[in-house]
Motif scaffolding. Sequence first.
Motif: not given
Length: 297
Positions: A139-147, A160-165
């Motif tokens: 996605f070229g992003c730094d944060r995602v949501v999973l469901k 989660f974020t890249r900094a806090a995977p």
Amino acid sequence: MTKPAIAFLACPDTLPGSPTRRPDAFEHDLLLEAIRTGLGDRADLHAIDWRAPMDQLTQYDLAYLGTPWDYTEAKDEFLERLEALEGAGVVVANPAEVIRWNADKLYLAELAARGAPSIPTLWPQSAGPAEVLAAFDHFGCDRVVLKRRVGAGAIGQDSFTRAAPPPPDWRIDQPAMIQPFLPAIQSEGEHSFIFVSGQFSHGLIKQAAQGDYRIQSLYGGIEVAVDPAPADRQAAEAVMAMLPFEAPPLYARIDMVRLDSGELAVIEAELIEPYLYPLQGAEFGPRMAEGMLARLG
């Protein structure tokens, strides 16, 4: 003439007096009261567990899927029960064919194919740290949501974020979906458009508590009634028109969030057991009552 009997299908997590009643079960009470007031003396409305014996449930003329909020842990059993009720001559709202289509969030891919403004999504059969890390790059992003693909109320949801995977042992062991996190969820909120018998009833914006992104009341979210801008309402009405059914469902809640482009994208088309925010819609109860009675002829 005998008044029709309507079942408000619920579950132990929402029925009054239950030892397992959820803290957000007040939504059950508000929804039930709004519909009961709308019906007046034209029909009898009773809340009952959707797992009650069939000989009890088939005494009703119509079964409304009010708050059967535990169906996500027993989807197949739930669908079999609804189909059995229909087979016994009970009007089920929304119908089992609608519920089957809506129970797996993969329906969002179908709506996207039909032209609905949508959020980019990955659909892994299960998700662990590797899938999350790959999604950041995809996605070229730094944060995602999973469901979970079969889920409701943000249960089992993570961000989660890249900094806090995710930690190495994190996993969703069932079909899942991954989306980029949209900042508008926190800055503006999630738009909900309530439809009754295919017609727009009322709108609201759901806003998360400070520091959270989940907008449900269970997590401190609040709701604000709004008169949607014409373009926003048209976006929701367009999604309604894309639903693959001959007749509009009795009720629908179209949840949308604003993209960076300014247009609204669909997060969910809630057709199973959504809370329909009766406090934000003065005419909601009467409209639902008329829709139910119309389905009973």
